[in-house]
Design an enzyme around this catalytic site. Structure first.
Site, mmCIF file in Angstrom:
data_model
loop_
_atom_site.group_PDB
_atom_site.id
_atom_site.type_symbol
_atom_site.label_atom_id
_atom_site.label_comp_id
_atom_site.label_asym_id
_atom_site.label_seq_id
_atom_site.Cartn_x
_atom_site.Cartn_y
_atom_site.Cartn_z
ATOM 1 C CB VAL A 1 -0.938 -0.029 1.329
ATOM 2 C CG1 VAL A 1 -1.618 1.457 1.281
ATOM 3 C CG2 VAL A 1 -1.797 -1.163 1.273
ATOM 4 C CE LYS A 2 3.332 4.547 -5.053
ATOM 5 N NZ LYS A 2 3.491 4.755 -6.529
ATOM 6 C CB ILE A 3 1.347 5.718 3.104
ATOM 7 C CG1 ILE A 3 0.351 4.663 3.127
ATOM 8 C CG2 ILE A 3 1.217 6.625 3.901
ATOM 9 C CD1 ILE A 3 0.328 4.161 4.657
#
Length: 374
Positions: free
Chosen positions: A139-141
């Protein structure tokens, strides 16, 4: 098989594709890149999905189903993007297993509209993790001020993370700290640290674009242009080597924790006067990821050179370059702040474009269904 890309992979660089679409999945072109171009992962962002949804008819049937079910625009975007990412994760499952979870990774980004909302980012990261439901998801944050505690909380919940939009060394140190704090939280929460993975996406070409512009405005020596992006990234790798040492890290490593790998992002050359493979060749070093647009990948397959480790022996030179850039009058701290702000703004614009595109497609599908039923 591209021998040049194979050599790059053998030099310890994980080659990821910075693109994904339904057409790539259904046509077999992504599978072909895995078998022929040594591709072992995929990164996505709102711009990539906006472009994919705006082209062709690969999503028509899915959009029609969503329209018939009464899905609103945001629900439709969530369904369309997570479906693509889930299928890509399945395609990379064998790679994921063969590399003990290191590669075979596919990334999906939280909405950039919440880049400055810690709680919203954590909640959406968890929802994306549940929706895709694949262990090889990242998951890209974004590595914004609000993103840092979200990174820690998300990892603490047992979710692997790709930290994006990193431009400067001070922020990168904070990202690595957030990662280790996340591992410590995950340990307290009872998670197996060996299953948690993370990459830190350090952007390269955008640094050159902004600094080159400022050098031109200052009338500085043209010889400085096109050097800061690589120098900045090399110094980031030096920080990486320094950070993952010592008693605190060794204790986590003994529990199975993995180092957060540096990922070179924005590796397509923006200035046509520069070597089109410079952000690949000049940043080759074992244990890193280079996520490339397909044009850059094809250029490297055609004429890229693998000359061994181009990073660890060049720290002094990199430091000199950044010193000279500052001496020329460039406020590097302001460059980094500007790039982070613009990076979020650009992704928000792409996100809104994506919402508009899907909204139009839902409306069109709804009208077509009414016409057929009339």
């Amino acid at each position: 098989m591209s021998e040049r890309l194979k050599s790059l992979a053998e030099a310890g660089v994980s080659i990821w594709l910075d693109d994904l679409s339904r057409e790539r999945l259904t046509s077999g072109t992504l599978a072909g890149l895995i078998s022929e171009k040594s591709v072992v992962g995929v990164t996505t962002n709102p711009s990539i999905f906006a472009n994919a949804l705006a082209k062709g008819h690969g999503y028509d049937d899915h959009v029609a189903e969503l329209a018939a079910s009464g899905a609103d625009v945001e629900a439709a975007v969530h369904a369309l993007t997570t479906s693509d990412v889930r299928d890509a994760c399945d395609l990379f499952e064998a790679t994921w297993k063969a590399t003990d979870g290191v590669d075979g990774r596919v990334s999906i980004e939280v909405s950039p509209t919440i880049a400055h909302d810690t709680e919203g980012t954590v909640a959406e990261a968890q929802e994306l993790w549940r929706s895709v439901d694949r262990p090889n998801l990242l998951v890209k944050i974004p590595g914004t001020e609000a993103g840092l505690p979200a990174i820690t909380e998300t990892l603490g919940a047992g979710i692997s993370v790709n930290v994006t939009l990193i431009f400067g060394i001070p922020r990168y140190r904070q990202v690595m700290e957030a990662y280790v704090a996340g591992l410590e939280l995950a340990e307290r929460n009872g998670h197996d640290l060996s299953t948690l993975h993370s990459v830190a996406s350090f952007f390269v070409s955008r640094v050159d674009t902004e600094i080159d512009k400022r050098l031109d405005d200052l009338g500085a020596d043209p010889a400085l242009k096109g050097r800061a992006g690589v120098a900045n990234a090399r110094l980031a790798y030096q920080e990486f080597e320094r950070f993952f040492t010592g008693e605190r890290w060794e204790r986590l490593a003994a529990l199975g924790a993995r180092r957060q790998r540096p990922l070179w992002a924005s590796t397509g050359v923006k200035n046509p006067d520069y070597r089109d493979t410079m952000y690949v060749t000049d940043l080759a070093v074992p244990g890193t990821v280079n996520t490339m647009p397909e044009a850059t990948m094809e250029a490297f397959a055609d004429h890229g050179e693998v000359a061994g480790d181009q990073v660890t022996g060049n720290y002094d030179d990199a430091a000199v370059v950044m010193t000279e850039v500052r001496a020329a009058g460039v406020d590097v701290d302001d460059v980094i702040a500007t790039l982070e702000r613009e990076g979020v703004d650009k992704f928000v614009a792409s996100w809104n474009e994506l919402l508009d595109t899907v909204g139009e497609q839902l409306t069109k599908a709804g009208r077509a269904a009414k016409t057929e039923g009339a």
